[in-house]
Design an enzyme around this catalytic site. Structure first.
Site, PDB file in Angstrom:
ATOM      1  N   HIS A   1      24.951-112.493 -20.629  1.00 43.32           N
ATOM      2  CA  HIS A   1      24.170-112.235 -22.011  1.00 43.32           C
ATOM      3  C   HIS A   1      22.790-112.004 -21.910  1.00 43.32           C
ATOM      4  O   HIS A   1      22.440-111.896 -22.985  1.00 43.32           O
ATOM      5  CB  HIS A   1      24.773-113.200 -22.978  1.00 43.32           C
ATOM      6  CG  HIS A   1      24.484-114.632 -22.297  1.00 43.32           C
ATOM      7  ND1 HIS A   1      24.628-115.485 -23.463  1.00 43.32           N
ATOM      8  CD2 HIS A   1      24.043-115.321 -21.283  1.00 43.32           C
ATOM      9  CE1 HIS A   1      24.209-116.967 -22.870  1.00 43.32           C
ATOM     10  NE2 HIS A   1      23.926-116.715 -21.533  1.00 43.32           N
ATOM     11  N   HIS A   2      22.095-112.340 -20.834  1.00 47.13           N
ATOM     12  CA  HIS A   2      20.398-112.278 -20.622  1.00 47.13           C
ATOM     13  C   HIS A   2      20.133-111.024 -20.409  1.00 47.13           C
ATOM     14  O   HIS A   2      18.884-110.916 -20.344  1.00 47.13           O
ATOM     15  CB  HIS A   2      20.183-113.366 -19.988  1.00 47.13           C
ATOM     16  CG  HIS A   2      20.213-114.759 -20.248  1.00 47.13           C
ATOM     17  ND1 HIS A   2      20.025-115.437 -21.441  1.00 47.13           N
ATOM     18  CD2 HIS A   2      20.856-115.816 -19.592  1.00 47.13           C
ATOM     19  CE1 HIS A   2      20.501-116.675 -21.917  1.00 47.13           C
ATOM     20  NE2 HIS A   2      21.115-117.036 -20.471  1.00 47.13           N
ATOM     21  N   GLY A   3      20.997-110.258 -19.681  1.00 45.37           N
ATOM     22  CA  GLY A   3      20.426-108.842 -19.025  1.00 45.37           C
ATOM     23  C   GLY A   3      19.866-108.032 -20.119  1.00 45.37           C
ATOM     24  O   GLY A   3      20.399-107.792 -21.280  1.00 45.37           O
TER      25      GLY A   3
END
Length: 368
Positions: A133-135
């Site tokens: 979820h950080h990409g």
């Protein structure tokens, strides 16, 4: 309608590692698969092998030059300093390793496959390798090279669904997914995460210019507090949004046994949250995420799969499951003398507690 919940996995995760000293040196997806099979919860009828996303598929969200850079990093096993700095690849956080393109592209391929299936059919799909979820569109961040939740949700929307509810239960703020849909009123993103922890975003008053809601919780966050948040915030928000699909990011780093947060949940609390949230829409995609203790994350994610199938994970382990657990190793200090229950149970002991005033205030704020 899908006749049964589906589990998307791949053998690429069994031998792939971010590097010996990286938090993702541990086996996670392979452990969840092996435990689920050893407990008798997963058979070939429910298992799908994840395809690897193509560059064209990744380009639905990610910059093509960035995609080409990740592929080049895998082919050459190095990047020039300028590319390393520009795309945040080749540092301790996001290292260059043997499968630096193929592994995240496979996780994304699983969520793309799930998105296509759920656009066409009602049902439940589990991709524990997902949840990166950080990409960001044009750079790696927080161990995440591509953003599979964004890609999976976009696939559902492209396939005709009108509203998707994304709930992030990871210890770290789901910043990349919030960013991806900040200007899209078809997607409601809600993140429950530890306050003051990297990436230092997701304050309760932050709404990303749109629908986003954030619940930054205090240290020692307990089972009773998560249950309160589910009942008083996550479920009401979901009912109000009335989505066609719900996506649940089920990172296991909020568990008490995880080294990468100061939260205090049992895996039972996450299972209960998944069970409730999965009733909000006829289409459900459950993803993995963080989780850096091989025993706690493997047991948690196997239990998520059981929960999605209506099976109570609080049962004695089978001899084969105990063998899987005893075969795990972990180089961190906590892994040198692991407690016996990491080998002999799937379910943690409950970790209830007082629902603190901070939690009450956070819920009041997001429900305004």
């Amino acid at each position: 309608m899908l006749t049964r919940p589906l589990f998307i996995g791949s053998e690429i995760y069994r031998a792939s590692s971010y590097g010996r000293k990286h938090p993702l040196a541990i086996p996670r997806v392979s452990t969840a698969i092996d435990l689920s099979r050893a407990m008798g919860w997963l058979d070939h009828r429910s298992y799908l092998d994840s395809p690897m996303a193509t560059p064209d598929q990744l380009a639905r969200y990610h910059d093509r030059t960035y995609i080409d850079t990740v592929r080049r990093a895998e082919a050459d096993q190095r990047l020039d300093p300028e590319s390393r700095d520009r795309y945040n690849i080749g540092r301790l956080e996001n290292p260059i390793f043997a499968e630096v393109f193929r592994r995240p592209a496979t996780a994304s391929g699983g969520s793309l496959m799930a998105g296509r299936l759920l656009a066409e059919h009602e049902g439940i799909i589990y991709n524990p390798a997902g949840g990166t979820h950080h990409g960001m569109p044009d750079r790696a961040s927080g161990f995440c090279y591509f953003n599979d939740p964004v890609l999976g949700i976009l696939t559902m929307l492209d396939g005709g669904l009108e509203r998707v509810y994304y709930v992030d239960l990871d210890a770290h703020h789901g910043d990349g997914v919030e960013y991806g849909f900040a200007d899209d009123d078809r997607v409601l993103t809600v993140s429950v995460h530890e306050a003051g922890r990297w990436p230092y975003t997701g304050k309760v008053e932050e709404r990303a210019g749109g629908l986003a809601r954030n619940l930054p919780v205090p240290i020692e966050f307990n089972d009773s507090e998560l249950a309160y948040i589910v009942d008083e915030a996550l479920m009401p928000l979901g009912r109000r949004f009335d989505a066609d699909a719900v996506v649940i990011q089920c990172g296991a780093d909020a568990l008490a046994d995880d080294p990468m947060s100061r939260l205090g949940l049992s895996n039972r609390a996450l299972w209960a949250a998944v069970a409730e949230l999965s009733t909000l829409a006829p289409r459900v995609l459950v993803l993995g995420g963080g989780g850096y203790n091989p025993w706690s994350v493997g047991r948690c994610w196997a239990g998520v799969w059981a929960t999605l199938n209506g099976i109570d994970p609080d049962v004695p382990v089978t001899p084969d499951a105990e063998e899987v657990l005893r075969a795990l190793t972990w180089t961190r200090r906590q892994g040198q003398n692991p407690p016996e229950h990491w080998f002999t149970t799937i379910a943690d002991a409950p970790r209830p507690g007082h629902v603190r005033d901070d939690i009450l205030r956070i819920v009041d704020t997001v429900m305004e």
